[in-house]
Write a protein that holds these residues in place. Structure first.
Motif, PDB file in Angstrom:
ATOM      1  N   ALA A  25      57.883  15.752 100.670  1.00 56.45           N
ATOM      2  CA  ALA A  25      58.152  16.407 101.957  1.00 56.45           C
ATOM      3  C   ALA A  25      57.960  15.420 103.110  1.00 56.45           C
ATOM      4  CB  ALA A  25      57.240  17.619 102.130  1.00 56.45           C
ATOM      5  N   SER A  26      56.933  14.580 103.011  1.00 55.71           N
ATOM      6  CA  SER A  26      56.708  13.561 104.055  1.00 55.71           C
ATOM      7  C   SER A  26      57.866  12.577 104.105  1.00 55.71           C
ATOM      8  CB  SER A  26      55.411  12.797 103.782  1.00 55.71           C
ATOM      9  OG  SER A  26      54.315  13.660 103.890  1.00 55.71           O
ATOM     10  N   ALA A  27      58.301  12.124 102.947  1.00 55.08           N
ATOM     11  CA  ALA A  27      59.427  11.186 102.901  1.00 55.08           C
ATOM     12  C   ALA A  27      60.699  11.836 103.432  1.00 55.08           C
ATOM     13  CB  ALA A  27      59.653  10.705 101.464  1.00 55.08           C
ATOM     14  N   ASN A  28      60.902  13.097 103.120  1.00 55.87           N
ATOM     15  CA  ASN A  28      62.063  13.828 103.594  1.00 55.87           C
ATOM     16  C   ASN A  28      62.034  13.956 105.119  1.00 55.87           C
ATOM     17  OD1 ASN A  28      64.461  15.207 103.309  1.00 55.87           O
ATOM     18  ND2 ASN A  28      63.516  17.127 102.685  1.00 55.87           N
ATOM     19  N   ALA A  29      60.869  14.299 105.656  1.00 58.44           N
ATOM     20  CA  ALA A  29      60.734  14.430 107.117  1.00 58.44           C
ATOM     21  C   ALA A  29      60.916  13.076 107.800  1.00 58.44           C
ATOM     22  CB  ALA A  29      59.368  15.025 107.459  1.00 58.44           C
ATOM     23  N   MET A  30      60.376  12.015 107.210  1.00 61.12           N
ATOM     24  CA  MET A  30      60.517  10.682 107.795  1.00 61.12           C
ATOM     25  C   MET A  30      61.979  10.249 107.795  1.00 61.12           C
ATOM     26  SD  MET A  30      58.698   7.094 106.699  1.00 61.12           S
ATOM     27  CE  MET A  30      57.072   7.758 107.012  1.00 61.12           C
ATOM     28  N   SER A  31      62.648  10.524 106.688  1.00 58.79           N
ATOM     29  CA  SER A  31      64.069  10.189 106.595  1.00 58.79           C
ATOM     30  C   SER A  31      64.865  10.950 107.648  1.00 58.79           C
ATOM     31  CB  SER A  31      64.576  10.520 105.199  1.00 58.79           C
ATOM     32  OG  SER A  31      65.960  10.302 105.123  1.00 58.79           O
ATOM     33  N   ALA A  32      64.531  12.216 107.841  1.00 58.31           N
ATOM     34  CA  ALA A  32      65.238  13.031 108.838  1.00 58.31           C
ATOM     35  C   ALA A  32      65.002  12.517 110.251  1.00 58.31           C
ATOM     36  CB  ALA A  32      64.794  14.485 108.729  1.00 58.31           C
ATOM     37  N   SER A  33      63.816  11.965 110.496  1.00 57.33           N
ATOM     38  CA  SER A  33      63.513  11.473 111.845  1.00 57.33           C
ATOM     39  C   SER A  33      64.300  10.209 112.185  1.00 57.33           C
ATOM     40  CB  SER A  33      62.018  11.206 111.999  1.00 57.33           C
ATOM     41  OG  SER A  33      61.644  10.060 111.266  1.00 57.33           O
ATOM     42  N   GLN A  34      64.852   9.542 111.172  1.00 59.24           N
ATOM     43  CA  GLN A  34      65.598   8.310 111.403  1.00 59.24           C
ATOM     44  C   GLN A  34      67.111   8.515 111.451  1.00 59.24           C
ATOM     45  OE1 GLN A  34      63.979   5.459 112.180  1.00 59.24           O
ATOM     46  NE2 GLN A  34      62.191   6.792 112.077  1.00 59.24           N
ATOM     47  N   THR A  35      67.583   9.705 111.066  1.00 56.36           N
ATOM     48  CA  THR A  35      69.029   9.902 110.978  1.00 56.36           C
ATOM     49  C   THR A  35      69.702  10.026 112.339  1.00 56.36           C
ATOM     50  OG1 THR A  35      68.700  12.270 110.713  1.00 56.36           O
ATOM     51  CG2 THR A  35      69.022  10.973 108.711  1.00 56.36           C
ATOM     52  N   GLU A  36      68.948  10.331 113.374  1.00 60.34           N
ATOM     53  CA  GLU A  36      69.577  10.477 114.689  1.00 60.34           C
ATOM     54  C   GLU A  36      69.835   9.136 115.372  1.00 60.34           C
ATOM     55  OE1 GLU A  36      65.160  10.454 115.422  1.00 60.34           O
ATOM     56  OE2 GLU A  36      66.477  11.386 113.974  1.00 60.34           O
ATOM     57  N   ARG A  37      69.335   8.082 114.814  1.00 59.70           N
ATOM     58  CA  ARG A  37      69.513   6.756 115.390  1.00 59.70           C
ATOM     59  C   ARG A  37      70.564   5.990 114.587  1.00 59.70           C
ATOM     60  NH1 ARG A  37      65.408   6.521 118.880  1.00 59.70           N
ATOM     61  NH2 ARG A  37      63.523   7.655 118.371  1.00 59.70           N
ATOM     62  N   GLY A  38      71.292   5.168 115.276  1.00 63.19           N
ATOM     63  CA  GLY A  38      72.304   4.386 114.586  1.00 63.19           C
ATOM     64  C   GLY A  38      72.706   3.171 115.398  1.00 63.19           C
ATOM     65  N   THR A  39      73.550   2.383 114.818  1.00 59.24           N
ATOM     66  CA  THR A  39      74.058   1.193 115.514  1.00 59.24           C
ATOM     67  C   THR A  39      75.582   1.278 115.558  1.00 59.24           C
ATOM     68  OG1 THR A  39      74.166  -0.072 113.471  1.00 59.24           O
ATOM     69  CG2 THR A  39      72.132  -0.244 114.738  1.00 59.24           C
ATOM     70  N   TYR A  40      76.142   0.564 116.477  1.00 57.26           N
ATOM     71  CA  TYR A  40      77.599   0.517 116.584  1.00 57.26           C
ATOM     72  C   TYR A  40      78.032  -0.882 116.947  1.00 57.26           C
ATOM     73  CZ  TYR A  40      76.828   0.595 121.620  1.00 57.26           C
ATOM     74  OH  TYR A  40      76.420   0.276 122.886  1.00 57.26           O
ATOM     75  N   THR A  41      79.298  -1.170 116.676  1.00 56.00           N
ATOM     76  CA  THR A  41      79.927  -2.430 117.047  1.00 56.00           C
ATOM     77  C   THR A  41      81.266  -2.088 117.688  1.00 56.00           C
ATOM     78  OG1 THR A  41      78.895  -3.532 115.165  1.00 56.00           O
ATOM     79  CG2 THR A  41      80.730  -4.675 116.216  1.00 56.00           C
ATOM     80  N   THR A  42      81.489  -2.602 118.870  1.00 55.44           N
ATOM     81  CA  THR A  42      82.756  -2.350 119.566  1.00 55.44           C
ATOM     82  C   THR A  42      83.830  -3.292 119.037  1.00 55.44           C
ATOM     83  OG1 THR A  42      82.317  -3.938 121.321  1.00 55.44           O
ATOM     84  CG2 THR A  42      81.510  -1.689 121.659  1.00 55.44           C
ATOM     85  N   PRO A  43      85.106  -2.986 119.308  1.00 58.48           N
ATOM     86  CA  PRO A  43      86.183  -3.880 118.871  1.00 58.48           C
ATOM     87  C   PRO A  43      86.037  -5.291 119.435  1.00 58.48           C
ATOM     88  CG  PRO A  43      87.084  -1.766 119.524  1.00 58.48           C
ATOM     89  CD  PRO A  43      85.632  -1.746 119.875  1.00 58.48           C
TER      90      PRO A  43
END
Length: 146
Positions: A25-43
């Protein structure tokens, strides 16, 4: 195995399951807390990071639902196992005349027969009744009681 041994074994299993479910459950919650962040690369090659509050809420709600389901299933399994042990137990205060009772017999697989089948007789005496059980046990765990 005595009733006390079976109950203690189940309690130990429940404690181990609770620890593992807590970690999951802790690992699941930690994983969920990171899904809202991401990276992008423009053209043009620029990179950056982003934060999505909507994705954060969705991921955390999904994790909470999954965690609740895991915890509920673990609790339900433990309660069912304890109820089964309680049903299989005979207590001098619960046995009435003409009632019957049963139990469990756990047999370890043969280890000293070099892979051969093992055959033996179990004699159980209850009062004046004598019960004879012939057992043939194969190395693969197949048990045949007659």
């Amino acid at each position: 195995m005595t009733q006390e041994m079976l109950v203690q074994e189940e309690r130990n299993r429940q404690v181990a399951a609770a620890v593992l479910i807590g970690l999951a459950a802790s690992a699941n919650a930690m994983s969920a807390s990171q899904t809202e962040r991401g990276t992008y690369t423009t053209p043009s090659g620029r990179t950056g990071t982003f934060y999505s509050p909507t994705a954060a809420v969705i991921a955390q709600n999904n994790a909470a639902i999954q965690n609740e389901a895991m915890i509920s299933a673990t609790i339900e399994t433990g309660e069912g196992n304890m109820a089964m042990l309680e049903q299989a137990a005979i207590k001098d205060s619960t046995l009435m005349p003409s009632e019957s009772y049963g139990g469990q017999l756990h047999l370890a697989p043969p280890t000293d027969q070099a892979g051969a089948a093992k055959t033996y007789t179990i004699v159980i005496t209850v009062g004046t009744d004598r019960h004879v059980v012939e057992v043939s046990q194969a190395p693969a765990g197949g048990i045949i009681a007659e």
